[in-house]
Design a protein around this motif. Sequence first.
Motif, PDB file in Angstrom:
ATOM      1  N   GLU A   1      57.141  18.113  40.745  1.00 47.07           N
ATOM      2  CA  GLU A   1      57.554  18.316  42.222  1.00 47.07           C
ATOM      3  C   GLU A   1      58.027  16.976  42.777  1.00 47.07           C
ATOM      4  O   GLU A   1      59.047  16.797  43.385  1.00 47.07           O
ATOM      5  N   LEU A   2      57.074  15.903  42.685  1.00 43.76           N
ATOM      6  CA  LEU A   2      57.275  14.668  43.278  1.00 43.76           C
ATOM      7  C   LEU A   2      58.496  13.858  42.656  1.00 43.76           C
ATOM      8  O   LEU A   2      59.418  13.372  43.338  1.00 43.76           O
ATOM      9  N   VAL A   3      58.428  14.175  41.438  1.00 41.94           N
ATOM     10  CA  VAL A   3      59.541  13.436  40.523  1.00 41.94           C
ATOM     11  C   VAL A   3      60.663  14.175  40.919  1.00 41.94           C
ATOM     12  O   VAL A   3      61.953  13.368  41.236  1.00 41.94           O
ATOM     13  N   ARG A   4      60.905  15.487  40.957  1.00 43.62           N
ATOM     14  CA  ARG A   4      62.231  16.258  41.185  1.00 43.62           C
ATOM     15  C   ARG A   4      62.573  15.723  42.614  1.00 43.62           C
ATOM     16  O   ARG A   4      63.926  15.588  42.854  1.00 43.62           O
ATOM     17  N   LYS A   5      62.034  15.697  43.598  1.00 49.65           N
ATOM     18  CA  LYS A   5      62.319  15.253  45.052  1.00 49.65           C
ATOM     19  C   LYS A   5      62.669  13.704  45.028  1.00 49.65           C
ATOM     20  O   LYS A   5      63.821  13.413  45.642  1.00 49.65           O
ATOM     21  N   CYS A   6      62.031  12.904  44.138  1.00 50.97           N
ATOM     22  CA  CYS A   6      62.769  11.571  44.320  1.00 50.97           C
ATOM     23  C   CYS A   6      63.880  11.461  43.368  1.00 50.97           C
ATOM     24  O   CYS A   6      64.806  10.576  43.891  1.00 50.97           O
ATOM     25  N   ALA A   7      64.160  12.164  42.524  1.00 50.97           N
ATOM     26  CA  ALA A   7      65.310  12.360  41.616  1.00 50.97           C
ATOM     27  C   ALA A   7      66.499  12.675  42.369  1.00 50.97           C
ATOM     28  O   ALA A   7      67.566  12.289  42.573  1.00 50.97           O
ATOM     29  N   GLN A   8      66.147  13.745  43.308  1.00 53.02           N
ATOM     30  CA  GLN A   8      67.184  14.307  44.266  1.00 53.02           C
ATOM     31  C   GLN A   8      67.717  13.545  45.174  1.00 53.02           C
ATOM     32  O   GLN A   8      68.866  13.399  45.654  1.00 53.02           O
ATOM     33  N   PHE A   9      66.726  12.656  45.717  1.00 57.93           N
ATOM     34  CA  PHE A   9      67.021  11.693  46.877  1.00 57.93           C
ATOM     35  C   PHE A   9      67.942  10.432  46.153  1.00 57.93           C
ATOM     36  O   PHE A   9      68.837  10.067  46.711  1.00 57.93           O
ATOM     37  N   ALA A  10      67.495  10.074  45.087  1.00 55.94           N
ATOM     38  CA  ALA A  10      67.919   8.935  44.391  1.00 55.94           C
ATOM     39  C   ALA A  10      69.262   9.260  43.726  1.00 55.94           C
ATOM     40  O   ALA A  10      70.317   8.536  43.723  1.00 55.94           O
ATOM     41  N   LEU A  11      69.395  10.302  42.880  1.00 54.70           N
ATOM     42  CA  LEU A  11      70.643  10.719  42.113  1.00 54.70           C
ATOM     43  C   LEU A  11      71.514  11.948  42.747  1.00 54.70           C
ATOM     44  O   LEU A  11      72.512  11.968  42.013  1.00 54.70           O
TER      45      LEU A  11
END
Length: 308
Positions: A256-266
Amino acid sequence: MVAVTGASGFLGRQVVGKLAASGYRVRALTRAGGGIASAAETIATGDIVEADLEGLVAGCDAVVNCTARVHILRREDPAFAERQYRRINGEFPLRLAEVARRAGARRFVQISSVAAVMSQTPAGSVVDDGCPPEPTTPYGSSKLLADIGLAQLDREGFRTVSLRPPALIGPGVTAWFAALVKAARIAVPLPIGRIDNRRSFAFVGNVASSVVAAVEQEHSGCFIVTDSVPLSTASLYRKLLMSFGHPDLVWSWPPELVRKCAQFALRGRADSLLGNAAFDGVRFTRLFGWAPEIPFDRAILMTTGTDE
């Protein structure tokens, strides 16, 4: 003679080369012209969607359409982009096929996409030709429009084939895969070890060889074309790292942390990295007796330029 539109593109140039190597005389149709060494003829068409098509396909036994609009440009009006998708990907192939049929061509091969079926697949599932099409993007909908129309044009003496590959890889690849290759080249750690997704890819040279099979045989229809089993983005990135001689730099963070970071960055591109897009092209393989020439691991080395 086989006419190939979009012949100077990422896939088109490979298609011209494979057809020529198989003994076909190829008429390469490109926007700006310029010689393509393996083609018997190269013709500059300008904007082919607006071109006089009769003269471009005259005397050809088969036509392969690699022309496509793939991406929305930055700051482009979405409604305008959707109209362009329909015009280039949906309507143009049907007009080209009709002109080719009247000119005496017997085969028409359309480069479609798995996006005509769906862009993202359900977790844990692998989608094949038996799955009803449910495109979720303007690009996919425009490809499906052409596939349906071409199937209606199919008849004795004029066979149509729509090939639906997944994301293509190979030397000169662009978009998000190119960014992933760049990250692997400079040994950037990625925390995607616990992202349990599956994605399909196909080497551009293998897809080009599938076009040759489609030109040579009398079968018709719409076919997913794959050359390897789906794999996770983490497994893919490990292969890319290995090709450059780097150690395993895939870290395991909470998904979930990875997905949140990816949504923010990508933003909208996060699904390309973390989502599922798993497809099975076994029906095409069996019906056409086709097998990919380049194994996936070697395709990775060729894509990264490390296949020495």
